[in-house]
Design a protein around this motif. Structure first.
Motif, short mmCIF file in Angstrom:
data_model
loop_
_atom_site.label_atom_id
_atom_site.label_comp_id
_atom_site.label_asym_id
_atom_site.label_seq_id
_atom_site.Cartn_x
_atom_site.Cartn_y
_atom_site.Cartn_z
N ARG A 109 6.93 29.96 32.28
CA ARG A 109 5.82 30.83 32.63
C ARG A 109 5.38 30.55 34.05
NH1 ARG A 109 7.41 32.96 28.70
NH2 ARG A 109 6.33 33.32 26.74
N LEU A 110 4.98 31.60 34.74
CA LEU A 110 4.48 31.48 36.09
C LEU A 110 2.96 31.50 36.06
CD1 LEU A 110 5.08 31.49 39.19
CD2 LEU A 110 4.77 33.95 39.05
N HIS A 111 2.35 30.52 36.71
CA HIS A 111 0.90 30.45 36.84
C HIS A 111 0.57 30.64 38.32
CE1 HIS A 111 0.70 28.97 32.76
NE2 HIS A 111 1.65 28.10 33.08
N CYS A 112 -0.16 31.69 38.61
CA CYS A 112 -0.56 32.00 39.98
C CYS A 112 -2.07 31.91 40.06
CB CYS A 112 -0.07 33.40 40.36
SG CYS A 112 -0.53 33.91 42.00
N PHE A 113 -2.58 31.02 40.91
CA PHE A 113 -4.02 30.87 41.02
C PHE A 113 -4.39 30.43 42.43
CE2 PHE A 113 -2.31 26.81 39.88
CZ PHE A 113 -3.08 25.89 40.58
N HIS A 121 -2.84 31.06 47.60
CA HIS A 121 -2.56 30.90 46.18
C HIS A 121 -1.53 29.79 45.99
CE1 HIS A 121 -4.34 34.92 45.87
NE2 HIS A 121 -4.52 34.64 44.60
N SER A 127 6.91 24.85 31.72
CA SER A 127 7.38 25.00 30.36
C SER A 127 7.32 23.64 29.69
CB SER A 127 8.81 25.53 30.34
OG SER A 127 9.32 25.55 29.03
N GLN A 131 5.48 21.13 34.99
CA GLN A 131 5.22 22.19 35.95
C GLN A 131 5.77 21.82 37.32
OE1 GLN A 131 0.99 22.96 35.93
NE2 GLN A 131 1.27 24.58 34.41
N GLU A 133 5.67 23.29 41.44
CA GLU A 133 5.12 24.24 42.40
C GLU A 133 6.24 24.85 43.22
OE1 GLU A 133 1.75 24.68 45.89
OE2 GLU A 133 2.12 22.71 45.01
N LYS A 151 7.36 37.09 37.63
CA LYS A 151 6.67 37.51 36.41
C LYS A 151 7.48 38.56 35.66
CE LYS A 151 1.89 36.41 37.34
NZ LYS A 151 0.51 36.88 37.46
#
Length: 163
Positions: A109-113, A121, A127, A131, A133, A151
């Protein structure tokens, strides 16, 4: 920064590299010309009695040499994301540190924040509690483009999964 995407029937790859405006030979040429000009000026000044210029010229040239070596080491940095039907491989190099991580693309899964107080960002692929980066070498616009593509391709077996 440059982001290059490539795709075949079974593999999709994204490679990010820092901009490198000078080649190795161009960096050496710049240093040689600077040494010649600075040394000539320092010798002329020392001939007329201003000998303290010589050590400062040496210090200046040493700092320039160090900066050019640092640029040369950073020119080899990269991030590479390879997506196959059964594997997601993330490879990166920052200086002497080389890392390689592998995930199953169905579970990744991609987490973009955007962290509080920061402009850019962060993109994390994770997974099963691990994680990594990605996109550290990219501009904000390139990060968002990469995030959109990732995504669309993560979380389902690609390319067998019908869209």
């Amino acid at each position: 920064m440059s982001l290059v995407a490539a795709q075949t029937l079974t593999v999709r790859t994204w490679v990010a590299r820092p901009n490198n405006s000078l080649s190795v030979s161009a960096r050496n040429w710049v240093f040689a010309v600077t040494v010649a000009v600075s040394s000539s000026i320092a010798l002329v000044f020392s001939y007329f009695g201003a000998w303290p210029v010589v050590p400062f010229t040496g210090l200046e040239l040493a700092l320039l040499w160090y900066a050019l070596r640092h640029v040369e080491a950073a020119a080899r940095d990269f991030e590479k994301i390879t997506l196959e039907s059964g594997r997601l491989i993330i490879e990166s190099r920052r200086g002497q540190l080389v890392e390689r991580h592998e995930f199953h693309p169905y579970w990744a899964r991609l987490h973009c924040f955007k962290p509080a107080g920061q402009y850019n960002h962060r993109l994390l692929i994770g997974s099963h509690g691990k994680q990594v980066e990605v996109g550290r070498l990219l501009t904000e616009e390139q990060k968002m483009a990469l995030a959109t593509e990732l995504k669309n391709n993560l979380g389902a077996v690609w390319p067998d999964h019908p869209r």
